[in-house]
Design a protein around this motif. Sequence first.
Motif, PDB file in Angstrom:
ATOM      1  N   TYR A 178     -15.509  -9.705  -4.689  1.00 34.62           N
ATOM      2  CA  TYR A 178     -14.461  -8.693  -5.257  1.00 34.62           C
ATOM      3  C   TYR A 178     -14.583  -8.670  -6.860  1.00 34.62           C
ATOM      4  O   TYR A 178     -14.598  -7.471  -7.311  1.00 34.62           O
ATOM      5  CB  TYR A 178     -13.289  -9.060  -4.726  1.00 34.62           C
ATOM      6  N   ARG A 199       0.860  -1.182   0.011  1.00 33.68           N
ATOM      7  CA  ARG A 199      -0.076   0.036  -0.173  1.00 33.68           C
ATOM      8  C   ARG A 199       0.910   1.296  -0.122  1.00 33.68           C
ATOM      9  O   ARG A 199       0.578   2.380  -0.753  1.00 33.68           O
ATOM     10  CB  ARG A 199      -0.794  -0.029   1.023  1.00 33.68           C
ATOM     11  N   GLN A 211     -15.563  -5.377  -9.182  1.00 35.64           N
ATOM     12  CA  GLN A 211     -14.686  -4.490  -9.807  1.00 35.64           C
ATOM     13  C   GLN A 211     -14.970  -4.769 -11.401  1.00 35.64           C
ATOM     14  O   GLN A 211     -14.922  -3.784 -12.041  1.00 35.64           O
ATOM     15  CB  GLN A 211     -13.276  -5.475  -9.830  1.00 35.64           C
ATOM     16  N   GLN A 250     -13.677 -13.487  -2.899  1.00 36.61           N
ATOM     17  CA  GLN A 250     -13.191 -13.461  -4.397  1.00 36.61           C
ATOM     18  C   GLN A 250     -14.279 -13.046  -5.425  1.00 36.61           C
ATOM     19  O   GLN A 250     -14.012 -12.188  -6.109  1.00 36.61           O
ATOM     20  CB  GLN A 250     -12.366 -14.722  -4.616  1.00 36.61           C
ATOM     21  N   ASN A 255      -9.526   1.560  -7.372  1.00 34.18           N
ATOM     22  CA  ASN A 255      -9.417   0.660  -7.710  1.00 34.18           C
ATOM     23  C   ASN A 255      -8.459  -0.074  -6.945  1.00 34.18           C
ATOM     24  O   ASN A 255      -8.530  -1.191  -6.324  1.00 34.18           O
ATOM     25  CB  ASN A 255      -9.251   0.221  -9.159  1.00 34.18           C
ATOM     26  N   ILE A 256      -7.379   0.652  -6.501  1.00 36.68           N
ATOM     27  CA  ILE A 256      -6.283   0.191  -5.805  1.00 36.68           C
ATOM     28  C   ILE A 256      -7.116   0.099  -4.212  1.00 36.68           C
ATOM     29  O   ILE A 256      -6.578  -0.756  -3.660  1.00 36.68           O
ATOM     30  CB  ILE A 256      -4.764   1.099  -5.876  1.00 36.68           C
ATOM     31  N   PHE A 285      -9.812  -5.675  -0.100  1.00 33.91           N
ATOM     32  CA  PHE A 285      -9.789  -7.148  -0.756  1.00 33.91           C
ATOM     33  C   PHE A 285      -8.982  -7.994   0.098  1.00 33.91           C
ATOM     34  O   PHE A 285      -8.952  -9.060   0.486  1.00 33.91           O
ATOM     35  CB  PHE A 285      -9.973  -7.433  -1.979  1.00 33.91           C
ATOM     36  N   ALA A 286      -7.540  -7.384  -0.067  1.00 33.45           N
ATOM     37  CA  ALA A 286      -6.413  -8.287   0.216  1.00 33.45           C
ATOM     38  C   ALA A 286      -6.424  -8.365   1.950  1.00 33.45           C
ATOM     39  O   ALA A 286      -6.225  -9.388   2.463  1.00 33.45           O
ATOM     40  CB  ALA A 286      -5.202  -7.454  -0.134  1.00 33.45           C
ATOM     41  N   LYS A 329      -9.909  -0.503  -3.218  1.00 33.53           N
ATOM     42  CA  LYS A 329     -10.561  -1.609  -3.131  1.00 33.53           C
ATOM     43  C   LYS A 329      -9.909  -3.077  -3.079  1.00 33.53           C
ATOM     44  O   LYS A 329     -10.197  -4.089  -2.424  1.00 33.53           O
ATOM     45  CB  LYS A 329     -11.643  -1.757  -4.463  1.00 33.53           C
ATOM     46  N   SER A 330      -8.637  -2.984  -3.990  1.00 34.15           N
ATOM     47  CA  SER A 330      -7.940  -4.202  -4.138  1.00 34.15           C
ATOM     48  C   SER A 330      -7.279  -4.404  -2.558  1.00 34.15           C
ATOM     49  O   SER A 330      -7.120  -5.497  -1.999  1.00 34.15           O
ATOM     50  CB  SER A 330      -6.848  -3.884  -5.122  1.00 34.15           C
ATOM     51  N   PHE A 331      -6.914  -3.217  -2.174  1.00 36.88           N
ATOM     52  CA  PHE A 331      -6.036  -3.563  -0.685  1.00 36.88           C
ATOM     53  C   PHE A 331      -7.179  -3.887   0.467  1.00 36.88           C
ATOM     54  O   PHE A 331      -6.919  -4.612   1.112  1.00 36.88           O
ATOM     55  CB  PHE A 331      -5.425  -2.025  -0.092  1.00 36.88           C
TER      56      PHE A 331
END
Length: 127
Positions: free
Chosen positions: A96, A27, A100, A93, A69-70, A76-77, A72-74
């Motif tokens: 997400y 991040r 997306q 998964q 988007n980034i 999700f992670a 949301k990705s973090f």
Amino acid sequence: MADDPNWNFDVPTQMRQLAEQSVEQARKAVDGFMTAAQKAVATAETQAGAVQTTAKDVGQKAMGFAEQNIAKSFDFAQKLVRARDIQEMMALQQEYLQSQMKAMSDQAKDLGSQATKMAADAVKPKT
């Protein structure tokens, strides 16, 4: 093994901590990249000339989408490393990916209309 109701998918605490640290480090690295990208967009905006306002809007919108988007990705992670079992991981998964795909479709439409406007502004005769 995964079909056995007694089978438990446990992630050791140290592995979870390592995964969380890795996500946090990633991040921070992406934040640095986003800062540099924003500076590059700002530089491009000042050089855009006749379509400067529209280019600025497109650049800001694209950067906003990238940041969303980034983030949301973090998110999700973070959820993924805290999942208690494989079923929760699979559900996360799927959720997400669905969110997306919709977001990217909406973003592509929005950027497409902005690009069309920018092209129209570029060929519009000056009065």
